[in-house]
Design an enzyme around this catalytic site. Sequence first.
Site, PDB file in Angstrom:
ATOM      1  N   TYR A  30      11.893  32.142   3.507  1.00 49.27           N
ATOM      2  CA  TYR A  30      10.661  32.753   4.012  1.00 49.27           C
ATOM      3  C   TYR A  30      10.728  32.979   5.523  1.00 49.27           C
ATOM      4  CZ  TYR A  30       8.253  31.510  -0.349  1.00 49.27           C
ATOM      5  OH  TYR A  30       7.853  31.401  -1.651  1.00 49.27           O
ATOM      6  N   LYS A  58       0.849  -1.203   0.000  1.00 49.74           N
ATOM      7  CA  LYS A  58       0.000   0.000   0.000  1.00 49.74           C
ATOM      8  C   LYS A  58       0.882   1.249   0.000  1.00 49.74           C
ATOM      9  CE  LYS A  58      -0.220  -0.089   5.049  1.00 49.74           C
ATOM     10  NZ  LYS A  58      -0.995  -0.540   6.224  1.00 49.74           N
TER      11      LYS A  58
END
Length: 388
Positions: A276, A38
């Site tokens: 940032y 998965k």
Amino acid sequence: MSQVDTSWVEIDREALAANARAFLGLCGAGTRLLAVVKANAYGHGLVESAKVFLQAGASWLGVNSLLEARTLREAGLRAPIYIMGHVLPETFPELVTLGDCRLVVYRRDVLEALSREAVKAGRPPVPVHLKLETGNNRQGVGPEEALGLAAAAKALPGVVLEGISSHYADIEDTTDHSFARQQLAAFIETDRVMRDAELGAPIRHFSNSAAAMLWPETRFELIRPGISLYGMWPSKETYVSALVHGVRPLNLRPALTWKARIAQVKTVPAGQFVGYGRSFRTTHDSRIAVLPVGYYEGYDRSLGNSAGVLVEGRFAPVRGRVCMNMVMVDVTDIPEAREGGVAVLLGESRGPDGGVQRISAENLAEWAGTINYEVTTRINEQIPRVFL
Ligand SMILES: *Cc1c(COP(=O)(O)O)cnc(C)c1O
């Protein structure tokens, strides 16, 4: 090495195969290996990883969704598939026609819908596995309801009761396995009650990686390891538990290396900010490398100012915040760092002196405040997986 990609993931095929063989070595004659693939095979690449595990001797594949099952079938893989996640009844026509897919069930209405669809399609019965609630309180039904569901599965056309399963809630997060022992006892007891009522199922399975490695008595007819097939320990606690209980730890080999090309190397004078929010300020004249990977690619934003990458076998700390598609690292002390060169975000890097440094999924997990599972599964699927 990729010539055209700014970032790519290399997978060591032989490492995956060796890990699968290590689990097969734990399986007695009556136990088979279901390889859990998965989440894009825990980030390693669904189809190719599945092929490697099957070639190494795995019998079944375990996925979360119908989409994953479809992808495997479209790639030509014919092995039995066990779907562990939630599948909507609206999509049962496809489930039925994909062939050799079995579904976990924990709801009567869903079981009945599957039965109707299989009959309508005129297909062989769809195998179902009852999920027993033993303490995780995720999917699953208690003993009473399990008997009712098993009886329904036996009586309804179009479905056949093939398995019962459960899932441990607290096995890798602790070295105290008393709760897991209680879960196992509840599972065994419900299995006994079901068999006594002639509602038993031939395949019982309960073991994730940690349980399969630690406890022979929980392997039953099928084991379902995921994380450790990819060469990672479920946790430190699992490793310690193996040692404490005198279990020889499996020789697991991590298979994944994540690389990116250095986009730019620049000199940043002392006292300047990086990124940032101006969260990092240089204390001295620095060389900063820009890498084309950010939180969109799966390099978590929480790694800002905490993680590092490897360039030419040496550690380059992340400076400032991780951007959406970029991150900056400090290569002041790595004179060999150059534009177009390779940075290793996860995995090994060899320096010019031959020395090897490694950043593990566990290192990244610790820096990001999460677990190795999340680190590798979240590497964006669009980044190419190159099998070596
Ligand atoms: C993911 C999963 C596994 C595999 O667990 P690991 O800890 O990765 O070995 C097994 N069973 C179920 C039901 C799962 O959801």
